[in-house]
Scaffold this active site. Structure first.
Site, PDB file in Angstrom:
ATOM      1  N   CYS A 300      39.209  45.405  33.399  1.00  0.00           N
ATOM      2  CA  CYS A 300      38.755  46.802  33.424  1.00  0.00           C
ATOM      3  C   CYS A 300      39.408  47.547  34.572  1.00  0.00           C
ATOM      4  O   CYS A 300      39.464  48.769  34.571  1.00  0.00           O
ATOM      5  CB  CYS A 300      37.240  46.872  33.491  1.00  0.00           C
ATOM      6  SG  CYS A 300      36.580  46.065  34.911  1.00  0.00           S
TER       7      CYS A 300
HETATM    8  C1  UN1 Z   1      36.656  43.199  35.210  1.00  0.00           C
HETATM    9  O1  UN1 Z   1      37.774  43.319  34.713  1.00  0.00           O
HETATM   10  O2  UN1 Z   1      35.626  43.404  34.516  1.00  0.00           O
HETATM   11  O3  UN1 Z   1      38.799  43.801  40.742  1.00  0.00           O
HETATM   12  C2  UN1 Z   1      36.386  42.737  36.599  1.00  0.00           C
HETATM   13  C3  UN1 Z   1      39.223  42.992  39.910  1.00  0.00           C
HETATM   14  C4  UN1 Z   1      38.436  41.731  39.685  1.00  0.00           C
HETATM   15  C5  UN1 Z   1      37.269  41.971  38.783  1.00  0.00           C
HETATM   16  C6  UN1 Z   1      37.600  42.661  37.487  1.00  0.00           C
HETATM   17  N1  UN1 Z   1      37.985  41.239  40.976  1.00  0.00           N
HETATM   18  O4  UN1 Z   1      40.245  43.184  39.263  1.00  0.00           O
END
Ligand code: UN1
Length: 535
Positions: A300
């Site tokens: 995300c």
């Molecule tokens: C996600 O993709 O839901 O900050 C979490 C980041 C990771 C967590 C991503 N520590 O990219």
């Protein structure tokens, strides 16, 4: 846990784990079975798990409600000690757990180890939070009366998270939830039930009491997922926490709203990176390549829109495309050095494929690379290992993208990135804030003035200066605004607000009925006040 030999062609990957639901301290079956096949190699059967029905969800919710009575009364330093042991077990088994993550969802071994570490870090943080969990002492307006605030646990927490961080993200939810004295019903992703089960095994080994964390495995929307969500309206949960798509998050938000529950919603992103001409260009290019294509763009926090100043646009693009040409992609089990491996599942692959034709409708946007799946027929030397038993996508780059385009506005889970060129910093800020999302963001510059403006004007919940959009540390508030979430945060001290409710306590030792506001004696003016007018 039952270990079985794997298919001969996949024996090098590891054994098949037959796992169970975990309800009220017992390993139980459901109404059918699901298979977890490796995203790297579909001949590798990583795990076999129950598919759960309505009754299984009900049993799990009842077990969690029953366990809440004793677990919430357990002193929080003791709960913290249990969490410390979970962290120790994860640290001892880090390599094995990381290997299962690589097998199950195709994340590279380096990233998979980082994911386990994120869960360990979360345990480390909340171990000592068990000795804080502070409330306040507050002065009263009455004599012989004392006021206190306490953080109280909320109850049973329903937990649902995505397949791309199948250990780290559930740990962000489950660990603080149980530290605060809540109990849990968790529906693991059907793409990654095995790593979820091993995380649960670590919890059992660490001494998490029966009923405190329960799991119901199974299919998503069409099956167990539907029954799991129906539990919101049935009153099974007093708290719900979800990480996943904005569309599903909206539905969960509506369901929780009508049940007067505040859910934690961590949803999609369309994360911008601004590149200004004075920056360290090599560093910016490295950051852009990593955030766009690491995890095959299935985070995300992945980079979506690169917003580059016109004065350095051609230099940036040249260096970016040169770097891209050198990225190695492929089978992460046999070639752990690759930058990214396969798509996590066929649904993600389909959505990614559809984006090629949707993007092509954006008049003016140019695709500089990508647009196909890697196959034996089109593979080049940058593709490593056997890719014929997973879905491996070419990295995609779109140039001349503007905010009015579908490409700029729509989250695409996969290895793709857009480049937009802007004439000045003001326009860069308009572009960076030009989507309904607001999760992560990044700026590359050495100019303090621009840094200060970016930090103040960006809508996102998370920002990096001279670093990328992905890779948040495990003790900072994680979450976003707008379509990226409902404003709740995970991790660090901030997540405690999501798993506790404040309790205000008035302790009156006066021995009589004292009425606040009505009988409060604020004193009064002096009988013969100073003659200020004569001054
Ligand atoms: C996600 O993709 O839901 O900050 C979490 C980041 C990771 C967590 C991503 N520590 O990219």
């Amino acid at each position: 846990m039952i270990l079985k030999p794997n298919a001969p062609e996949a024996a090098h990957a590891g054994k098949t784990i037959q796992g169970f639901n975990y309800i009220n301290g017992k390993e139980v079956e459901g109404v059918g079975h699901i298979e977890s096949r490796s995203a790297v190699d579909d001949r590798d059967l990583v795990g076999v798990f129950p598919d759960s029905g309505e009754q299984d969800v009900e049993n799990a919710a009842k077990a969690a409600a029953k366990a809440f009575k004793t677990w919430s009364a357990t002193p929080s330093p003791i709960r913290g000690a249990v969490i410390q042991r979970i962290g120790q077990i994860l640290a001892e088994q880090k390599d094995k757990l990381a290997h299962v993550i690589t097998r199950e969802i195709g994340k590279t071994p380096r990233e998979a180890a980082g994911e386990v570490q994120e869960a360990i870090d979360t345990c480390t943080f909340f171990t000592s939070e068990g000795r804080r969990l502070y409330g306040q002492t507050v002065p009263s307006e009455m004599a012989h009366k004392e006021l206190y605030t306490y953080r109280r646990p909320i109850g049973v927490c329903g937990i649902l998270a995505a397949n791309n961080f199948p250990m780290a993200v559930p740990s962000w939810k489950i660990i603080p939830a149980i530290l605060c004295g809540n109990t849990v019903v968790w529906k693991p992703s059907d793409d990654a039930p095995t790593i979820a089960y091993l995380f649960l095994k670590a919890m059992q080994d660490a001494g998490v009491p029966e009923g405190v964390v329960n799991t119901v495995n199974g299919k998503g929307r069409a099956g167990c997922g539907k029954h799991f969500l129906a539990g919101i309206d049935k009153g099974y949960y007093q708290k719900f926490s979800f990480t996943g798509s904005t569309a599903v998050g909206r539905t969960i938000g509506e369901m929780c709203g009508r049940n007067l529950m505040i859910p934690s919603l961590e949803l999609g992103g369309k994360n911008p990176m601004v590149v200004m001409p004075d920056c360290d260009m090599e560093n910016a290019v490295r950051g852009a390549l990593w955030a766009a294509f690491g995890t095959a763009g299935q985070r995300c926090t992945s980079l979506a829109n690169i917003i580059v100043h016109e004065a350095c646009a051609s230099e940036f693009k040249q260096a970016f495309m040169d770097g891209l040409a050198k990225l190695e992609i492929g089978n992460p089990i046999t070639h752990p050095e690759v930058t990214y491996g396969p798509m996590i599942n066929a649904r993600f692959a389909k959505g990614f494929e559809e984006h090629w034709s949707e993007g092509a409708k954006d008049k003016g946007a140019k695709r500089l690379s990508g647009g196909a799946q890697w196959t034996e027929a089109n593979r080049t030397p940058i593709v490593k290992g056997d890719i014929s038993h997973g879905i491996y996508m070419q990295p995609c780059v779109w140039d001349d993208v503007t905010p009015d385009m579908w490409l700029f506005q729509t989250e695409v889970f996969g290895p793709t990135v857009n480049i937009s060129t802007v004439k000045d910093f003001d326009q860069a800020m308009d572009y960076a804030n030009g989507t309904p999302y607001g999760l992560s963001s990044s700026l590359y510059t050495e100019n303090r003035h621009w840094v200060e403006r970016f930090k103040r004007e960006i809508k996102a919940g998370m920002s990096s200066i001279n670093n990328t959009t992905s890779g948040a540390e495990a003790h900072m508030p994680f979450g976003g605004n707008g379509w990226s979430g409902n404003g709740t945060r995970e991790s660090g001290i901030w997540v405690i607000d999501s798993y506790t409710k404040w309790h205000a306590v008035n302790d009156d030792a006066s021995g009589k009925l004292q009425l606040a506001q009505i009988e409060t004696n604020y004193g009064g003016k002096a009988a013969e006040p100073t003659d200020w007018a004569a001054l």
